[in-house]
Write a protein that holds these residues in place. Structure first.
Motif, mmCIF file in Angstrom:
data_model
loop_
_atom_site.group_PDB
_atom_site.id
_atom_site.type_symbol
_atom_site.label_atom_id
_atom_site.label_comp_id
_atom_site.label_asym_id
_atom_site.label_seq_id
_atom_site.Cartn_x
_atom_site.Cartn_y
_atom_site.Cartn_z
ATOM 1 N N THR A 209 0.837 -1.204 0.000
ATOM 2 C CA THR A 209 0.000 0.000 0.000
ATOM 3 C C THR A 209 0.868 1.248 0.000
ATOM 4 O O THR A 209 0.687 2.163 -0.812
ATOM 5 C CB THR A 209 -0.946 0.004 1.216
ATOM 6 O OG1 THR A 209 -1.784 -1.159 1.154
ATOM 7 C CG2 THR A 209 -1.809 1.251 1.230
ATOM 8 N N ARG A 210 1.837 1.275 0.903
ATOM 9 C CA ARG A 210 2.680 2.463 0.991
ATOM 10 C C ARG A 210 3.704 2.554 -0.133
ATOM 11 O O ARG A 210 4.281 3.620 -0.360
ATOM 12 C CB ARG A 210 3.329 2.539 2.374
ATOM 13 C CG ARG A 210 2.340 3.094 3.393
ATOM 14 C CD ARG A 210 2.652 2.743 4.834
ATOM 15 N NE ARG A 210 1.525 3.120 5.670
ATOM 16 C CZ ARG A 210 0.387 2.422 5.772
ATOM 17 N NH1 ARG A 210 0.237 1.298 5.097
ATOM 18 N NH2 ARG A 210 -0.585 2.845 6.540
ATOM 19 N N LEU A 211 3.924 1.460 -0.834
ATOM 20 C CA LEU A 211 4.744 1.545 -2.033
ATOM 21 C C LEU A 211 4.042 2.387 -3.089
ATOM 22 O O LEU A 211 4.670 3.207 -3.772
ATOM 23 C CB LEU A 211 5.024 0.142 -2.587
ATOM 24 C CG LEU A 211 5.759 0.082 -3.932
ATOM 25 C CD1 LEU A 211 7.151 0.711 -3.814
ATOM 26 C CD2 LEU A 211 5.849 -1.347 -4.431
ATOM 27 N N PHE A 212 2.727 2.202 -3.210
ATOM 28 C CA PHE A 212 1.984 2.934 -4.233
ATOM 29 C C PHE A 212 1.561 4.326 -3.774
ATOM 30 O O PHE A 212 1.334 5.202 -4.610
ATOM 31 C CB PHE A 212 0.769 2.118 -4.683
ATOM 32 C CG PHE A 212 1.139 1.004 -5.615
ATOM 33 C CD1 PHE A 212 1.236 1.228 -6.976
ATOM 34 C CD2 PHE A 212 1.412 -0.270 -5.126
ATOM 35 C CE1 PHE A 212 1.596 0.194 -7.835
ATOM 36 C CE2 PHE A 212 1.776 -1.299 -5.977
ATOM 37 C CZ PHE A 212 1.870 -1.068 -7.345
ATOM 38 N N VAL A 213 1.427 4.532 -2.463
ATOM 39 C CA VAL A 213 1.139 5.876 -1.964
ATOM 40 C C VAL A 213 2.400 6.719 -2.134
ATOM 41 O O VAL A 213 3.418 6.462 -1.516
ATOM 42 C CB VAL A 213 0.705 5.851 -0.488
ATOM 43 C CG1 VAL A 213 0.592 7.277 0.057
ATOM 44 C CG2 VAL A 213 -0.619 5.125 -0.328
ATOM 45 N N GLY A 214 2.332 7.695 -3.009
ATOM 46 C CA GLY A 214 3.496 8.520 -3.307
ATOM 47 C C GLY A 214 4.219 8.112 -4.573
ATOM 48 O O GLY A 214 5.228 8.720 -4.936
ATOM 49 N N SER A 215 3.725 7.111 -5.289
ATOM 50 C CA SER A 215 4.408 6.646 -6.501
ATOM 51 C C SER A 215 4.080 7.493 -7.732
ATOM 52 O O SER A 215 4.664 7.297 -8.798
ATOM 53 C CB SER A 215 4.056 5.182 -6.779
ATOM 54 O OG SER A 215 2.672 5.039 -7.044
ATOM 55 N N GLU A 216 3.141 8.410 -7.607
ATOM 56 C CA GLU A 216 2.837 9.405 -8.646
ATOM 57 C C GLU A 216 2.482 8.775 -9.993
ATOM 58 O O GLU A 216 2.806 9.309 -11.057
ATOM 59 C CB GLU A 216 4.004 10.393 -8.795
ATOM 60 C CG GLU A 216 4.295 11.147 -7.498
ATOM 61 C CD GLU A 216 5.380 12.201 -7.632
ATOM 62 O OE1 GLU A 216 5.795 12.508 -8.770
ATOM 63 O OE2 GLU A 216 5.830 12.714 -6.599
ATOM 64 N N GLY A 217 1.815 7.634 -9.959
ATOM 65 C CA GLY A 217 1.377 6.986 -11.186
ATOM 66 C C GLY A 217 2.475 6.309 -11.968
ATOM 67 O O GLY A 217 2.242 5.832 -13.082
ATOM 68 N N THR A 218 3.668 6.201 -11.403
ATOM 69 C CA THR A 218 4.787 5.598 -12.128
ATOM 70 C C THR A 218 4.821 4.086 -12.018
ATOM 71 O O THR A 218 5.586 3.434 -12.736
ATOM 72 C CB THR A 218 6.127 6.155 -11.613
ATOM 73 O OG1 THR A 218 6.286 5.815 -10.230
ATOM 74 C CG2 THR A 218 6.197 7.669 -11.776
ATOM 75 N N LEU A 219 4.017 3.516 -11.132
ATOM 76 C CA LEU A 219 3.997 2.060 -10.951
ATOM 77 C C LEU A 219 2.667 1.440 -11.332
ATOM 78 O O LEU A 219 2.572 0.230 -11.514
ATOM 79 C CB LEU A 219 4.319 1.703 -9.493
ATOM 80 C CG LEU A 219 5.644 2.218 -8.934
ATOM 81 C CD1 LEU A 219 5.811 1.801 -7.478
ATOM 82 C CD2 LEU A 219 6.824 1.730 -9.768
ATOM 83 N N GLY A 220 1.617 2.233 -11.406
ATOM 84 C CA GLY A 220 0.290 1.727 -11.718
ATOM 85 C C GLY A 220 -0.737 2.824 -11.530
ATOM 86 O O GLY A 220 -0.411 3.939 -11.101
ATOM 87 N N ILE A 221 -1.992 2.518 -11.840
ATOM 88 C CA ILE A 221 -3.084 3.482 -11.719
ATOM 89 C C ILE A 221 -4.020 3.037 -10.610
ATOM 90 O O ILE A 221 -4.584 1.937 -10.653
ATOM 91 C CB ILE A 221 -3.869 3.609 -13.037
ATOM 92 C CG1 ILE A 221 -2.934 4.045 -14.172
ATOM 93 C CG2 ILE A 221 -5.014 4.610 -12.880
ATOM 94 C CD1 ILE A 221 -3.623 4.121 -15.523
ATOM 95 N N ILE A 222 -4.181 3.875 -9.609
ATOM 96 C CA ILE A 222 -5.065 3.570 -8.481
ATOM 97 C C ILE A 222 -6.518 3.666 -8.945
ATOM 98 O O ILE A 222 -6.940 4.682 -9.504
ATOM 99 C CB ILE A 222 -4.817 4.553 -7.327
ATOM 100 C CG1 ILE A 222 -3.390 4.387 -6.784
ATOM 101 C CG2 ILE A 222 -5.849 4.368 -6.215
ATOM 102 C CD1 ILE A 222 -2.959 5.486 -5.827
ATOM 103 N N THR A 223 -7.289 2.599 -8.706
ATOM 104 C CA THR A 223 -8.695 2.600 -9.115
ATOM 105 C C THR A 223 -9.667 2.429 -7.944
ATOM 106 O O THR A 223 -10.879 2.501 -8.138
ATOM 107 C CB THR A 223 -8.969 1.489 -10.143
ATOM 108 O OG1 THR A 223 -8.694 0.212 -9.563
ATOM 109 C CG2 THR A 223 -8.121 1.681 -11.391
ATOM 110 N N GLU A 224 -9.142 2.197 -6.754
ATOM 111 C CA GLU A 224 -10.002 2.085 -5.568
ATOM 112 C C GLU A 224 -9.142 2.315 -4.333
ATOM 113 O O GLU A 224 -7.989 1.879 -4.274
ATOM 114 C CB GLU A 224 -10.657 0.706 -5.506
ATOM 115 C CG GLU A 224 -11.724 0.562 -4.424
ATOM 116 C CD GLU A 224 -12.402 -0.799 -4.483
ATOM 117 O OE1 GLU A 224 -12.280 -1.562 -3.498
ATOM 118 O OE2 GLU A 224 -13.039 -1.109 -5.518
ATOM 119 N N LEU A 225 -9.709 3.020 -3.342
ATOM 120 C CA LEU A 225 -8.986 3.316 -2.109
ATOM 121 C C LEU A 225 -9.848 2.966 -0.910
ATOM 122 O O LEU A 225 -11.060 3.246 -0.901
ATOM 123 C CB LEU A 225 -8.619 4.798 -2.009
ATOM 124 C CG LEU A 225 -7.844 5.458 -3.137
ATOM 125 C CD1 LEU A 225 -8.823 6.036 -4.177
ATOM 126 C CD2 LEU A 225 -6.941 6.562 -2.605
#
Length: 482
Positions: A209-225
């Motif tokens: 979770t915290r890997l993607f929080v702050g990743s600025e869309g460079t690792l994937g696209i968040i579709t649900e939180l």
């Protein structure tokens, strides 16, 4: 230094051919139709960087998915053709995060704006990424709940997670990394990953979770939180406290935090920023350095906290602390604080407003802010200061005449020294604006080459073709060498 030049040429893996782009656009047009896909110049330009002095770089097309399956479909179509993908929330990021330096497809999540579930008994909520913070709090109000993060702009929650935002309430409630329990993310190959559950804690594997929080869309696209909520406090009180100097105000903040008073918000406005706010928001605040303070809790607790803060302020030469509990008074005051960016811009019509932030350990706050003010004056520049000073974070609203080459040069040098100063004090180049394009060059100095190499390795592992928001955080050439 924040660069005014375009990024260096991209490696072949992120530079699609014109025919590949046209093929992807044609396929997307078949799948989504003209109402959900556009190549109109005006819309594309609106989806480039608009909120800083970095050059705006528009995508080749903008598509508006309606659900997670749509995002997966878009990503798979783009991945098959080697076309970059740039996620977009509301476009309020400040370091070029939504730019498309290599073209490609912008994925605007504005229509994915549903609150999917509220679990009041567990104090959490599940939302789509296009839900904005104001929309969520309107939805929650009748249930006695609220989402505390308040970055000022009515940002989308997906973007808030992607940039690891914080804002005025962070000193009490934490940042997005603290309030995000789980995410659903579409990866670069179109697969859907779930990073966690609704449990309040977990020791199960890596903290994705915290890997993607702050990743600025460079690792994937968040579709649900899945996000933590709080009960609306029984009592909320806030107000203003004037000080003879910025140093006195900062020292009051330091003592307040070290004393353990559970302040909910504590914001600094320097004298120039107060002047701007008065003119823009039609207020009559005393034009001296001010702290805007707010307390949450019980009636008795709030009164006690306010009294303790007033005593500390007086010890540092500040006061009186003028506080009020009427919602309309507090709303007007905090709206003025949120309008600080626009208020500052009105001080010098025709200039570009350049917002930049740093964050330092709270014990170095006064030293850093005072040194920065002296630097601004010595550079003969106009730059009001505001700050979420309860956690050592402050911002410059630098106003630059872009037609004056010497002024631009001085502004660039000032921002360079701002970051150097923060890093020398064991701080960070950005407390909440993120890295994007604008602050990529500082990561090596802040974290070291091994950390930057680790980021590049993670990027390469999850996005080997380098298609997810390329040219942000980790330089594309470094990723291609991994």
């Amino acid at each position: 230094m924040t660069s005014l030049a375009h990024p260096a040429a991209a490696p072949a893996s992120v530079r699609p051919s014109r025919s590949a782009v046209e093929s992807v656009i044609a396929t997307l047009a078949q799948e989504f139709g003209p109402s959900l896909l556009t190549t109109a110049a005006a819309t594309r330009e609106q989806h480039g960087n608009m909120a800083s002095w970095l050059p705006s770089e528009a995508p080749d097309a903008v598509v508006f998915p309606q659900c997670t399956a749509d995002v997966q479909k878009i990503v798979r179509i783009c991945a098959a053709a080697g076309v970059p993908i740039v996620p977009f929330g509301t476009g309020t990021s400040l370091e070029g995060q939504v730019n498309a330096p290599f073209g490609g497809i912008c994925v605007d999540t504005r229509d994915m704006n549903k609150v999917l579930a509220v679990h009041a008994e567990d104090l959490d909520v599940v939302v789509e990424p296009g839900v904005t913070r104001k929309q969520l709090n309107e939805y929650l109000r009748d249930q006695g709940l609220f989402f505390p993060l308040d970055p000022g702009a009515d940002a989308a929650l997906g973007g808030m997670a992607a940039t690891r935002c914080s804002g005025t309430n962070a000193v009490r409630y934490g940042t997005m990394k603290d309030v995000t329990l789980a995410l659903k993310v579409v990866l670069a190959n179109g697969e859907l990953m779930t990073t966690g559950t609704r449990a309040k804690k977990s020791a199960a594997g890596y903290d994705l979770t915290r890997l993607f929080v702050g990743s600025e869309g460079t690792l994937g696209i968040i579709t649900e939180l899945t996000l933590k909520l709080h009960g609306i406090p029984e009592a909320i009180a806030g107000g203003i406290c004037p000080f003879p100097t910025v140093e006195a105000a900062c020292n009051t903040v330091i003592t307040t935090i070290q004393t353990g008073i559970p302040v909910a918000r504590i914001e600094l406005l320097d004298q120039l920023q107060v002047k701007a706010v008065n003119a823009y928001s039609k207020l009559d605040l005393p034009e001296v350095p001010l702290l805007l303070v707010e307390f949450h809790g019980s009636e008795a607790g709030v009164a006690e906290q306010a009294a303790q803060f007033g005593d500390i302020a007086q010890e540092h030469g500040g006061g009186p602390f003028d506080w009020a509990t009427r919602p309309e008074d507090r709303t007007r005051l905090w709206q003025a604080r949120h309008d600080a960016y626009w208020a500052a811009g009105a001080l010098r019509r025709g200039t570009k407003s350049v917002a930049s932030d740093v964050c330092v350990p709270i014990s170095r706050l006064a030293e850093c802010v005072v040194a920065t003010q002296e630097d601004i004056a010595a550079s003969n520049l106009v730059a009001p200061i505001v700050g979420h000073v309860g956690d050592g974070n402050f911002h410059l609203g630098l106003l630059v005449d872009m037609d004056d080459a010497d002024e631009v040069k001085r502004a660039k040098a000032l921002l360079e020294r701002l970051v150097e100063r923060a890093l020398a004090m064991d701080g960070t180049c950005t407390g909440e604006h993120g890295v994007g394009q604008g602050k990529m060059k500082y990561l090596k100095a802040e974290l070291g080459a091994p950390a930057l190499a680790a980021m590049a390795a993670i990027k390469h592992a999850l996005d080997p073709a380098g298609l997810m928001n390329p040219g942000k955080i980790v330089p594309a050439d470094l990723v291609s060498q991994t």
